[in-house]
Write a protein that holds these residues in place. Structure first.
Motif, PDB file in Angstrom:
ATOM      1  N   ASP A   1      32.176  20.848 -19.920  1.00 42.08           N
ATOM      2  CA  ASP A   1      31.255  21.849 -19.817  1.00 42.08           C
ATOM      3  C   ASP A   1      30.043  21.332 -20.782  1.00 42.08           C
ATOM      4  O   ASP A   1      29.514  22.380 -21.372  1.00 42.08           O
ATOM      5  N   THR A   2      29.777  20.083 -20.954  1.00 38.80           N
ATOM      6  CA  THR A   2      28.937  19.679 -21.762  1.00 38.80           C
ATOM      7  C   THR A   2      28.235  18.411 -21.223  1.00 38.80           C
ATOM      8  O   THR A   2      28.535  18.052 -20.289  1.00 38.80           O
ATOM      9  N   THR A   3      27.385  17.585 -21.892  1.00 40.31           N
ATOM     10  CA  THR A   3      26.931  16.567 -21.523  1.00 40.31           C
ATOM     11  C   THR A   3      27.782  15.442 -21.496  1.00 40.31           C
ATOM     12  O   THR A   3      28.726  15.576 -22.310  1.00 40.31           O
ATOM     13  N   ILE A   4      27.652  14.429 -20.930  1.00 48.21           N
ATOM     14  CA  ILE A   4      28.438  13.012 -20.707  1.00 48.21           C
ATOM     15  C   ILE A   4      28.790  12.617 -21.926  1.00 48.21           C
ATOM     16  O   ILE A   4      29.866  12.456 -22.382  1.00 48.21           O
ATOM     17  N   ASP A   5      27.715  12.550 -22.817  1.00 47.32           N
ATOM     18  CA  ASP A   5      27.917  11.606 -24.150  1.00 47.32           C
ATOM     19  C   ASP A   5      28.693  12.497 -25.206  1.00 47.32           C
ATOM     20  O   ASP A   5      29.309  12.010 -25.930  1.00 47.32           O
ATOM     21  N   ARG A   6      28.340  13.871 -25.103  1.00 47.81           N
ATOM     22  CA  ARG A   6      29.156  14.710 -25.838  1.00 47.81           C
ATOM     23  C   ARG A   6      30.614  14.919 -25.368  1.00 47.81           C
ATOM     24  O   ARG A   6      31.420  14.616 -26.481  1.00 47.81           O
ATOM     25  N   ALA A   7      30.917  14.704 -24.211  1.00 44.82           N
ATOM     26  CA  ALA A   7      32.306  14.692 -23.592  1.00 44.82           C
ATOM     27  C   ALA A   7      33.000  13.580 -23.968  1.00 44.82           C
ATOM     28  O   ALA A   7      34.171  13.649 -24.515  1.00 44.82           O
ATOM     29  N   ILE A   8      32.435  12.315 -24.035  1.00 49.64           N
ATOM     30  CA  ILE A   8      32.852  11.196 -24.571  1.00 49.64           C
ATOM     31  C   ILE A   8      33.339  11.057 -26.084  1.00 49.64           C
ATOM     32  O   ILE A   8      34.415  10.935 -26.359  1.00 49.64           O
ATOM     33  N   ALA A   9      32.332  11.780 -26.773  1.00 48.71           N
ATOM     34  CA  ALA A   9      32.597  11.667 -28.127  1.00 48.71           C
ATOM     35  C   ALA A   9      33.811  12.801 -28.407  1.00 48.71           C
ATOM     36  O   ALA A   9      34.695  12.508 -29.462  1.00 48.71           O
ATOM     37  N   ASP A  10      33.825  13.908 -27.831  1.00 48.86           N
ATOM     38  CA  ASP A  10      34.663  14.937 -27.879  1.00 48.86           C
ATOM     39  C   ASP A  10      36.615  14.452 -27.655  1.00 48.86           C
ATOM     40  O   ASP A  10      37.360  14.729 -28.123  1.00 48.86           O
ATOM     41  N   LEU A  11      36.372  13.227 -26.719  1.00 48.69           N
ATOM     42  CA  LEU A  11      37.667  12.575 -26.442  1.00 48.69           C
ATOM     43  C   LEU A  11      38.358  11.966 -27.875  1.00 48.69           C
ATOM     44  O   LEU A  11      39.676  12.025 -27.780  1.00 48.69           O
ATOM     45  N   GLY A  12      37.701  11.709 -28.641  1.00 52.20           N
ATOM     46  CA  GLY A  12      38.219  11.359 -29.943  1.00 52.20           C
ATOM     47  C   GLY A  12      39.151  12.487 -30.508  1.00 52.20           C
ATOM     48  O   GLY A  12      40.228  12.147 -31.162  1.00 52.20           O
ATOM     49  N   GLY A  13      38.816  13.847 -30.214  1.00 56.48           N
ATOM     50  CA  GLY A  13      39.570  14.818 -30.750  1.00 56.48           C
ATOM     51  C   GLY A  13      40.890  15.277 -30.107  1.00 56.48           C
ATOM     52  O   GLY A  13      41.558  16.233 -30.465  1.00 56.48           O
ATOM     53  N   VAL A  14      40.897  14.464 -28.980  1.00 59.31           N
ATOM     54  CA  VAL A  14      42.233  14.728 -28.274  1.00 59.31           C
ATOM     55  C   VAL A  14      43.388  14.305 -28.718  1.00 59.31           C
ATOM     56  O   VAL A  14      43.584  12.890 -28.705  1.00 59.31           O
ATOM     57  N   ASP A  15      44.165  14.886 -29.144  1.00 51.53           N
ATOM     58  CA  ASP A  15      45.375  14.447 -29.934  1.00 51.53           C
ATOM     59  C   ASP A  15      46.654  14.460 -29.005  1.00 51.53           C
ATOM     60  O   ASP A  15      47.618  15.234 -28.932  1.00 51.53           O
ATOM     61  N   SER A  16      46.748  13.407 -28.141  1.00 51.79           N
ATOM     62  CA  SER A  16      47.859  13.376 -27.136  1.00 51.79           C
ATOM     63  C   SER A  16      47.834  11.940 -26.891  1.00 51.79           C
ATOM     64  O   SER A  16      46.961  11.084 -27.231  1.00 51.79           O
ATOM     65  N   ALA A  17      48.744  11.940 -25.937  1.00 49.88           N
ATOM     66  CA  ALA A  17      48.769  10.363 -25.123  1.00 49.88           C
ATOM     67  C   ALA A  17      48.096  10.409 -23.889  1.00 49.88           C
ATOM     68  O   ALA A  17      48.348   9.406 -23.217  1.00 49.88           O
ATOM     69  N   ALA A  18      47.155  11.277 -23.696  1.00 47.61           N
ATOM     70  CA  ALA A  18      46.543  11.256 -22.630  1.00 47.61           C
ATOM     71  C   ALA A  18      45.596  10.191 -22.717  1.00 47.61           C
ATOM     72  O   ALA A  18      44.958   9.869 -23.721  1.00 47.61           O
ATOM     73  N   GLY A  19      45.184   9.486 -21.586  1.00 50.17           N
ATOM     74  CA  GLY A  19      44.218   8.411 -21.550  1.00 50.17           C
ATOM     75  C   GLY A  19      44.003   7.849 -20.072  1.00 50.17           C
ATOM     76  O   GLY A  19      44.434   8.471 -19.229  1.00 50.17           O
ATOM     77  N   ILE A  20      43.692   6.436 -20.102  1.00 50.34           N
ATOM     78  CA  ILE A  20      43.373   6.025 -18.994  1.00 50.34           C
ATOM     79  C   ILE A  20      44.623   4.762 -18.726  1.00 50.34           C
ATOM     80  O   ILE A  20      44.783   4.118 -19.837  1.00 50.34           O
TER      81      ILE A  20
END
Length: 109
Positions: A10-29
């Motif tokens: 629900d945000t801009t792409i660049d902000r969403a990418i930066a927010d990925l760093g705060g995801v504390d899980s094994a989720a990824g690609i």
């Protein structure tokens, strides 16, 4: 169903990418090569790699709105570079790597 990824989009792409760093899980690609071997790239690492790419591109003189031609055959390299270009404010322009007999040198010419 609520997850820690809710609201990320629900945000801009660049902000969403930066927010990925705060995801504390094994989720990824997950990347799989031709032999079936898998390599997982956690979102936190993806965020760090894309930030490094963005800083490197800006350090090379790239400015917001510039186009960045991306010729990267390996998805493990392409994804963080593509996202890093977006974070740097660039317009990524992916091109297919050379497939002919001329090789990389002729392709670049």
């Amino acid at each position: 169903m609520s997850t820690e990824l809710d609201g990320l989009f629900d945000t801009t792409i660049d902000r969403a990418i930066a927010d990925l760093g705060g995801v504390d899980s094994a989720a990824g690609i997950c990347f799989e090569d031709d032999a079936g071997s898998e390599r997982r790239l956690p979102f936190r690492e993806l965020e760090q790699l894309s930030a490094s790419v963005a800083a490197a591109l800006q350090g090379l003189g790239a400015r917001t709105g510039d186009r960045a031609v991306l010729i990267l055959p390996a998805p493990e390299d392409f994804v963080p570079t593509f996202l890093g270009a977006i974070r740097a404010g660039l317009i990524p322009a992916p091109l297919s790597p050379p497939m002919g007999f001329g090789g990389n040198e002729q392709y670049l010419e």
